[in-house]
Motif scaffolding. Structure first.
Motif, PDB file in Angstrom:
ATOM      1  N   PHE A 131      13.712  -8.826   2.322  1.00  0.00           N
ATOM      2  CA  PHE A 131      12.385  -9.251   2.776  1.00  0.00           C
ATOM      3  C   PHE A 131      11.444  -8.047   2.860  1.00  0.00           C
ATOM      4  O   PHE A 131      11.862  -6.947   3.221  1.00  0.00           O
ATOM      5  N   ALA A 132      10.179  -8.275   2.533  1.00  0.00           N
ATOM      6  CA  ALA A 132       9.170  -7.228   2.639  1.00  0.00           C
ATOM      7  C   ALA A 132       7.951  -7.786   3.356  1.00  0.00           C
ATOM      8  O   ALA A 132       7.632  -8.975   3.250  1.00  0.00           O
ATOM      9  N   SER A 133       7.271  -6.939   4.088  1.00  0.00           N
ATOM     10  CA  SER A 133       6.011  -7.335   4.701  1.00  0.00           C
ATOM     11  C   SER A 133       4.964  -7.496   3.611  1.00  0.00           C
ATOM     12  O   SER A 133       4.845  -6.653   2.705  1.00  0.00           O
ATOM     13  N   ALA A 134       4.198  -8.566   3.674  1.00  0.00           N
ATOM     14  CA  ALA A 134       3.146  -8.792   2.678  1.00  0.00           C
ATOM     15  C   ALA A 134       2.073  -7.716   2.753  1.00  0.00           C
ATOM     16  O   ALA A 134       1.295  -7.534   1.808  1.00  0.00           O
ATOM     17  N   LYS A 135       2.053  -6.961   3.850  1.00  0.00           N
ATOM     18  CA  LYS A 135       1.066  -5.900   4.019  1.00  0.00           C
ATOM     19  C   LYS A 135       1.614  -4.534   3.627  1.00  0.00           C
ATOM     20  O   LYS A 135       0.939  -3.512   3.825  1.00  0.00           O
TER      21      LYS A 135
END
Length: 275
Positions: free
Chosen positions: A47-51
Motif C-alpha cells: 500500500f502507498a499513500s496517494a500523497k
C-alpha cells in the motif's frame, strides 16, 4: 482485522479460489504454497499513500502524461498494489533455447488468463472497499492509454508497485519482488485511508547486476538483442523490446528475459544481504 489485513486477505483468497480458466490448459502445474492446484502463487500486496511525492516524480521518470492517484479519485487516499506470481513449471516452459525464442504456449495462455484474473479481482476488490465504506477504481474517467511514441503508459503499474514497496527494477526493467519478477501486477486507487506499507529496507536493489555487477542473464536471454551497453552499464531498448513482443512474436507476450534467471522466483539479493 484492520482494513489493510482485510484487503490483503481478500486478494489472496480471491486468487487462490479463482476458477475462470480451463484447467486442461495447465497440465504441469504444481501445488502452490497456498494449497491450491492453481497456475498462480500467493500474491504479494503493498500500500502507498496517494500523497506520496514519488507519484509526482513519475511525470519526469515516465513522462508528463503519467496520471496521479487524484486523477482516478478526487479524494484518493491510498493506492493498493499487488503482484501475482506465475507457477514455476509454466515459467520453466518459457525458458529460451535455440529452438524456442517465442513465448511458450503455457506462458502465452497464462498471460491472457492473468489479465482476466486481474480484471475480475479488481471488480471484486472495489466491492469489498465499498463494504468497508469507501470507493475504489482501477481506471480513471478516461481509461489508461499506452503512448506508442515513447512506449510508456499513463499509469505504469510497475512504477506504482515500486512506490508502494513491492520491489525494485531489474536490468530488464521488470520489477523484482520478494517472489521474483515472473507474474503480473495490479492496482486499485481508493479513498479509504489505509496505513502505507513499511518500506524500510525495501528500496535496496534486488537486481544482482545493479547490486554488485554480476549476472546479466536477462541480457543473454533476450531473443531480439534489446540490451545495449553505454556509460559502463547495460540498458534495455524499449523500442526493440516492444518490437519483439508485438511484431516478431505477433503476440502480446514474451517473458524470455525473466524466465530461467536468478530473479524469476525470488529476490536473489536477499540472501546476499544476510551474509
Amino acid at each position: 482485522m484492520n482494513e489493510q489485513d482485510i484487503i490483503i486477505s481478500h486478494i489472496k483468497e480471491y486468487v487462490a479460489n479463482y476458477s475462470k480458466y480451463d484447467v486442461k490448459n495447465y497440465p504441469y502445474i504444481n501445488d502452490n504454497s497456498n494449497g491450491s492446484n492453481s497456475p498462480w502463487g500467493e500474491p504479494e500486496v503493498a500500500f502507498a499513500s496517494a500523497k506520496d511525492e514519488k507519484f509526482q516524480d513519475l511525470k519526469k521518470i515516465v513522462g508528463p502524461h503519467h496520471l496521479l492517484p487524484k486523477d482516478f479519485l478526487e479524494d484518493a487516499k491510498t493506492v493498493i498494489t499487488y503482484f501475482i506470481p506465475f507457477d514455476k513449471q509454466i515459467v520453466k516452459s518459457n525458458v529460451r533455447t535455440p529452438e524456442a525464442i517465442e513465448p511458450s504456449n503455457l506462458w502465452y495462455q497464462l498471460t491472457n488468463d492473468t489479465n482476466n484474473l486481474i480484471n475480475d479481482l479488481n471488480d471484486s476488490l472495489i466491492k469489498k472497499i465499498q463494504e468497508l465504506g469507501g470507493e475504489g477504481t482501477s481506471f480513471p474517467p478516461s481509461s489508461p492509454k499506452f503512448e506508442k511514441e515513447n512506449l510508456t503508459s499513463d499509469w505504469s503499474i510497475r512504477h506504482v508497485a515500486h512506490i508502494a514497496g513491492l520491489g525494485t527494477f531489474g536490468l530488464n526493467n521488470m520489477l523484482i519482488t520478494d517472489k521474483g519478477c515472473c507474474g503480473r501486477f495490479g492496482s486499485i486507487v481508493t479513498n479509504l485511508a489505509i496505513e502505507p506499507s513499511n518500506k524500510e529496507n525495501k528500496q535496496v536493489e534486488n537486481c544482482l547486476y545493479k547490486y554488485n555487477g554480476t549476472c546479466k542473464k536477462c541480457v543473454i536471454k533476450c531473443p531480439n538483442d534489446s540490451f545495449y551497453y553505454k556509460d559502463d552499464s547495460y540498458f534495455c531498448d524499449a523500442e526493440k523490446c516492444y518490437n519483439q513482443i508485438l511484431e516478431k512474436n505477433k503476440k502480446d507476450a514474451c517473458g524470455k528475459c525473466m524466465s530461467g534467471v536468478p530473479c524469476s522466483f525470488i529476490n536473489p539479493v536477499s540472501n546476499l544481504r544476510k551474509d
